[in-house]
Design an enzyme around this catalytic site. Structure first.
Site, short mmCIF file in Angstrom:
data_model
loop_
_atom_site.label_atom_id
_atom_site.label_comp_id
_atom_site.label_asym_id
_atom_site.label_seq_id
_atom_site.Cartn_x
_atom_site.Cartn_y
_atom_site.Cartn_z
N SER A 1 -0.97 -8.37 8.93
CA SER A 1 -0.05 -9.48 8.72
C SER A 1 1.40 -9.00 8.71
O SER A 1 2.29 -9.73 9.16
CB SER A 1 -0.36 -10.27 7.44
OG SER A 1 -1.31 -9.66 6.65
N GLY B 1 -5.32 -7.85 7.82
CA GLY B 1 -5.12 -7.60 6.39
C GLY B 1 -3.65 -7.32 6.10
O GLY B 1 -2.76 -7.88 6.73
N ASP C 1 -9.08 11.74 3.00
CA ASP C 1 -8.02 11.02 3.72
C ASP C 1 -6.99 12.00 4.27
O ASP C 1 -6.62 11.92 5.45
CB ASP C 1 -7.36 10.02 2.75
CG ASP C 1 -6.17 9.34 3.35
OD1 ASP C 1 -6.35 8.47 4.23
OD2 ASP C 1 -5.02 9.68 2.98
N LEU D 1 -6.40 -6.70 15.96
CA LEU D 1 -7.77 -6.65 15.43
C LEU D 1 -7.70 -6.19 13.99
O LEU D 1 -7.48 -5.01 13.72
CB LEU D 1 -8.63 -5.67 16.24
CG LEU D 1 -9.06 -6.11 17.64
CD1 LEU D 1 -7.92 -6.04 18.62
CD2 LEU D 1 -10.23 -5.27 18.12
N GLU E 1 -7.70 2.85 -5.16
CA GLU E 1 -8.77 1.86 -5.10
C GLU E 1 -9.75 2.03 -6.26
O GLU E 1 -9.72 3.05 -6.95
CB GLU E 1 -9.50 1.99 -3.76
CG GLU E 1 -8.52 1.84 -2.61
CD GLU E 1 -9.21 1.78 -1.26
OE1 GLU E 1 -10.36 1.34 -1.20
OE2 GLU E 1 -8.56 2.16 -0.28
N GLY F 1 -2.10 -0.53 -8.16
CA GLY F 1 -2.58 -0.82 -6.82
C GLY F 1 -2.43 0.35 -5.85
O GLY F 1 -2.60 0.21 -4.64
N LYS G 1 -5.94 13.15 8.43
CA LYS G 1 -4.59 13.20 8.98
C LYS G 1 -4.25 14.60 9.47
O LYS G 1 -3.64 14.78 10.53
CB LYS G 1 -3.60 12.74 7.90
CG LYS G 1 -3.79 11.27 7.52
CD LYS G 1 -3.05 10.92 6.23
CE LYS G 1 -3.29 9.47 5.83
NZ LYS G 1 -2.80 9.20 4.45
#
Lengths: 415, 415
Positions: free
Chosen positions: B13, B9, B190, B6, B179, B176, B194
């Site tokens: 992949s 991305g 974030d 599900l 964001e 990269g 965790k």
């Protein structure tokens, strides 16, 4: 779950102590009580926390679910462990020497029987679990490990405190980090045993210690440390496994590595293993590689996995279909460092570089320190570009026959 | 073993790609084929390696053994995952946000159903397995983690390349690593998600993000980096869990730590978690915390554990009997760093130190740099001895009301 402890020394008593002290936590985390009921000991102990015996048969006939082997020894112990496995009883061991020689026979005997050996490599660092389960999706490209705390302590002391090898060894002995006869640790045997265990999980390699390249740290001098510092390198005793096509290099030796790698930053008696996987890239695992409590941490985690009925996969992790072969030592391909003492005469450097090029060895860096007044020789330091082990060994043999060489040249590999 | 993906991305992949590419290895290491049969994607993909659909119901009705959730999102995704678990199908997820809010409800739903979430914390580092199994014998005394690669990259760039926060953020965005809207990474959310996952395994803490102290790195200036360097410290965004008796501090904030610790040596986008256990002492786990391939490494290892039927223990590891409570923020007890710009007048330092002592805060070190010609203020740097969070917060409030303070004082904690 009842367990028997074979060997009631530093690790054995720590296992018993913490099974009792952390009892509530252990039950909370694995759903069962784990109870040590009897321990085998060579010398009677006062104040033992559980019943002890000196009779091996009494232990082997004890009604327990798991036997924890902490005696050490290779062939005798292998026989005892085999007997236990034939009775279909689970085993947990910290015995890397036994595994270095008998791990495949043990795996055969342990079919459908839990066999834990987390404590055999890098003490309390859960590196067996990491390699067997955590990184299981990865083709393992390289393993580079600081697997012997004693050697790392000595090398750290030489590097940070400018000690000689002898001084650093004495310090390690005084602190209890090195044994009276330290050769097993400092000559690389201990690290080699651990590397062999890891190489089976990653590559299904059946090699034994005598099949692989093993060199120790006793020939390293403050001059080598000096050179390493000048060139932003650090010297570590590494166990290295490295894939080249379908073959794997396995070797243990002092290694010059870049100062800015994580491995270079591991100091004192600590252990660390850097693993490069095709998916994950580099990951590193750091911690105490020895000591009663740290090793008990690994032994008890194995027991808890057995309690959770989570340790039934094949001992070496289903690797029997992997088809790697051990690379011949001569075919090892890396960079080298050379130190040699030579007569201080015209033309010597030219002769040496000529011998190098005749052996397909090209120089990457060169250092000659100004001679001190009282010296009747010069010390030369070289590093080479990538070349084959065979070429370097040949060069060393030829150099050793030259009149201008004062003492046997010393070689170290570079990663 | 058939699986549905599900979310197709970067991670999705990579999971499909390496299940196919490393197929032989995976079968060798877990005894089964793991076959991705269908993937859910929001936007149609060309060249997908397996059949794809945009219809969630088609995925949920697919005849597969395991669902891999890589969509992200909290409440909506939680509903979907709940539905899957109610059908008694195994789940593997990388979704830390969902776990930060719903992990205990998920554990209840996942009774006797495998639920893997290794990829949710620190990408490919197998830290969930290490904490849940490898260190299971240990009372966990502290966890200190570099859990967000973006923030670590920015702090490394500021420290090594003398960049401002803004410059370093822009560099991270160009590469990269960050964001366009970076606040989730740089403001600590974030890392907090965790940390909450880890704290459940170690302590059975049911806290949610809004219950714990979370501060980001956006207020850090080159002056703070300068001060840290002067005092042999490094600034890292850490997630910290620390036991004090029956209570646990949980906090995420930029932290000054000694330069010679292993954590201080973690540079760039890498992650690392240092864990202190009562048996093992400090151990550290280092590796890639993000990226398609590294995350796929963790997702696939979870799938392989399920294939080996080795993932049936409770999701959070039997911790439900542990009785730790979250420590109130005010009771956090640590050392602090303060930076403030003040009017350059007689008596100011005396006023500040008086306010400190009135709040039971004593100074450990102090630095005032010579004022530059064009400045009409002085910058003062302090570090304190151990004190309570409540005292520092009170001091900051009082300082902020003083006329001689030019800009809001900045505080950072020290470990």
């Amino acid at each position: 779950m009842k367990i028997a402890i074979l060997g009631y020394g530093t690790v054995g008593s720590a296992v018993v102590q913490f099974l009792l002290e952390n009892q509530k936590l252990i039950r909370a985390r694995c759903g069962k009580n784990i109870t040590p009921v009897i321990a085998l000991t060579r010398t009677p102990k006062k104040n033992a926390l559980i019943p002890i015996t000196q009779n091996i048969d009494e232990i082997l006939n004890a009604e327990v679910d798991v036997f924890v082997e902490l005696m050490g020894g290779v062939n005798e112990t292998f026989k005892i462990v085999s007997e236990i496995l034939k009775k279909k009883k689970a085993v947990v061991t910290a015995n890397k020497a036994m595994l270095a020689y008998h791990r495949y026979e043990l795996e055969n005997l342990a079919k459908d029987i839990a066999f834990g050996y987390e404590a055999s490599v890098a003490g309390g660092i859960p590196i067996i679990k990491v390699l067997k389960e955590g990184l299981s999706a990865n083709n393992i490209l390289t393993i580079k490990g600081i697997l012997n705390g004693t050697s790392n302590f000595i090398l750290s002391s030489m590097s940070e405190k400018n000690m000689s090898f002898k001084q650093a060894l004495e310090k390690a002995q005084n602190l209890g980090y090195a044994e009276a006869n330290p050769s097993f640790d400092i000559e690389g045997q201990d690290a080699a045993h651990k590397l062999l265990v890891l190489s089976s999980i990653a590559y299904n390699l059946k090699a034994k210690p005598e099949n692989i390249l093993i060199e120790g740290i006793s020939q390293i001098t403050p001059e080598d440390i000096y050179f390493a510092n000048e060139f932003e390198l650090t010297i570590k005793l590494l166990g290295i496994a490295k894939v080249r096509e379908n073959k794997v290099e396995l070797r243990v030796h002092p290694t010059m590595i870049n100062k800015d790698t994580m491995l270079a930053k591991v100091e004192g008696v600590m252990n660390a293993i850097s693993i490069n996987g095709d998916l994950l890239g580099e990951s590193l695992y750091y911690g105490a590689g020895a000591g009663g409590k740290a090793t008990a941490s690994a032994v008890i985690s194995d027991l808890m996995d057995i309690a959770k009925d989570q340790a039934k996969t094949p001992m070496l992790g289903f690797v029997n279909t992997l088809e790697y072969k051990l690379l011949d030592k001569d075919e090892i391909y890396t960079k080298y460092y050379l130190r040699m003492k030579v007569e201080d005469k015209i033309g010597i450097l030219s002769k040496i570089t000529q011998l190098m090029s005749q052996n397909d060895i090209s120089i990457d860096s060169f250092l000659q320190k100004p001679k001190k007044n009282d010296e009747n020789y010069s010390t030369l330091f070289f590093t080479t570009h990538l070349t084959y082990e065979k070429s370097i060994q040949n060069l060393l043999k030829i150099l050793d026959q030259q009149d201008f060489i004062k003492t046997k040249p010393f070689m170290m590999r570079i990663e």
